[in-house]
Design an enzyme around this catalytic site. Structure first.
Site: not given
Length: 516
Positions: A209, A331, A416
């Site tokens: 990320s 995601e 995510h």
């Protein structure tokens, strides 16, 4: 159970399985001698300063040289997390503006000159939260497999990404202090990792990320060139652009608005001094969600960041090193609200009927979730992989769709960040509550995916080719077939032309908008 209790539980599992902990033999680094902890076959050295405390007059300056000490410094505990808004998983952790420390895990007794591969982990958290002490980032299993694992803290929020005309005068780098911290840590690794048995010529930088965005900026930053030999970006948002320094919605404008809200005006040295004199709590204020225009993030400063990642990769200006990248199947867990009003999300991608047909005419909320995932991660990954492949550079791409067995009934896909404990092989055999969420006990199937995924990352660090792991073959990316390796509930398998019609649609939409 809070952060510390969860960390203690995980460490207890590791220590019990590895043997009782004891003091390690001191290691000499450039600042002095360090004494870590030995647990079984692994030694760890925690809370090691790699730069001076960025406080007082050093706030909003490039990281200064790390302090030295006399005698033997204990390195048996993590340093505090960098100051941030206390949210969820980090609410119970110690925090400080004085936070620039790193941690090292190595095979016990690794000798100077052993030239073991090194991996440097950069955490995510939207550039406003995160900590290297997060339990899933424990490097024990990398060290078990002959890799030295380094994790680091970097400045967050307004401490790490902030611009103001009073601070930006002069010739030195500005604004991206969090990225400068990462570069300083990589320089520390270059100077000191041989003392732990590591090879400074074989360093793999990896992150997830915001950490993966950081990896991509390090790939493109002239200031980071030569500090690593390989890179891994997990959910790296390859089309994300840095905020401009000046102009409409520029970083300096947001900085001036913040300063004026605290009675500080002008661009003279007095304003810079007044900003540095603000109490830390004044800077550590709540931000809105991911769409908040004032949310601190990387800035186009001209020295650390000189262009967007996509622009740099597109013209071959990135570091020419082996590169591994990928993302997860859900995601859109970052923005679950897209399913509440899916119409505009779908319409932005093109004719709704055409878009929905490409997504199998699934219900609109599901289309919006998958479309968002593709737009954020999957299509940008393909873009970067294609650019590097055209330059003759080695790239490997993955897609992580595996959902832990117990979570499957209520999951839209692999959320995510959910790949992280698999990459670190840090699943656990008992259910835990962490950050207000239930973490289920891992099943044998979960462990099998974790063992395999971890092995691919280790192989990449050791050889520059994840396919050397010995599992299902992971082909290098090619323009013909767009191959990637999928880690899914049906197992691990190569996929070709992965979601090609969907990604082609999004690529065409980007081209219409003038993107690379």
């Amino acid at each position: 159970m809070g952060w510390r209790a969860f960390g203690a539980a995980l460490v207890a599992v590791i220590v019990v399985s590895a043997g009782a902990a004891s003091a390690a033999e001191p290691v000499h680094v450039s600042q002095g001698d360090l004494q870590g902890v030995t647990a079984g076959a692994v030694e760890s050295f925690k809370g090691v300063p790699f730069a001076a405390p960025p406080v007082g007059d050093l706030r909003w300056r490039p990281p200064a040289a790390a302090p030295s000490w006399t005698g033997v410094r204990s390195a048996d505990a993590f340093g505090p997390a960098c100051l941030q808004i206390a949210r969820g998983r980090f609410a119970d952790s110690a925090m400080s503006e004085d936070c620039l420390t790193l941690n090292v895990w190595r095979p016990a007794g690794a000798a100077v000159g052993a030239k073991l591969p090194v991996m440097v982990w950069i955490y995510g958290g939207a550039f406003i939260q995160g900590a290297s002490a997060f339990p899933f980032y424990d490097g024990t299993h990398f060290a078990d497999r002959g890799v030295i694992l380094v994790s680091l803290n970097y400045r967050l929020g307004r401490f790490g990404f902030f611009a103001h005309p009073a601070l930006d005068a002069g010739t030195g780098p500005i604004a991206n202090y969090g990225l400068m911290d990462q570069i300083a840590a990589l320089k520390w690794v270059q100077a000191n990792i041989a003392a732990f048995g590591g090879d400074p010529a074989n360093v793999t930088v990896f992150g997830e990320s915001a950490g993966a965005i950081s990896v991509n900026y390090l790939m493109t930053s002239p200031a980071a060139r030569g500090l690593f030999a390989k890179a891994i970006a997990e959910s790296g948002f390859g089309r994300a652009s840095p905020r401009p320094l000046k102009g409409d919605r520029g970083a300096e404008g947001f900085g001036q608005a913040f300063a004026e809200a605290h009675g500080i005006k002008g661009a003279a040295a007095a304003a810079a001094a007044a900003l540095r004199a603000l109490p830390a709590d004044a800077l550590n204020t709540t931000f809105g969600g991911l769409g908040d225009p004032a949310l601190p993030n990387p800035i186009l400063d001209g020295q650390i960041i000189v262009e967007s990642v996509a622009q740099a990769f597109g013209r071959g200006a990135e570091a020419h090193v082996p590169y591994l990248e990928g993302g997860n199947s859900y995601e859109a867990s970052l923005t679950p609200q897209v399913a509440d009003n899916p119409g505009p999300v779908i319409a932005r991608a093109g004719d709704p009927a055409q878009v929905e047909a490409l997504y199998g005419n699934a219900p609109a909320p599901e289309v919006a979730r998958e479309l968002t995932t593709d737009a954020l991660i999957t299509e940008p990954d393909r873009l970067l992989a294609r650019d590097m492949t055209r330059q003759g550079l080695p790239v490997w791409v993955y897609h992580f769709s595996y959902v832990a067995t117990v979570l499957r009934p209520n999951a839209y896909g692999a959320a995510h960040g959910s790949e992280i404990p698999f990459v670190f092989d840090n699943l656990h055999d008992q259910a835990l509550t962490f950050g207000g969420r239930e973490i289920p006990a891992a099943t044998p199937d979960d462990h099998a995916i974790a063992t395999a995924m971890h092995a691919y990352w280790v192989a990449f660090a050791k050889t520059g080719d994840p396919g050397a792991a010995g599992g299902p073959a992971w082909p290098r990316y090619t323009l013909t077939g767009d191959p990637l390796l999928q880690f899914g509930e049906e197992g691990i398998a190569v996929r070709t032309d992965f979601e090609k019609p969907r990604l082609d649609l999004l690529e065409a939409d980007q081209h219409r908008a003038g993107a690379p």
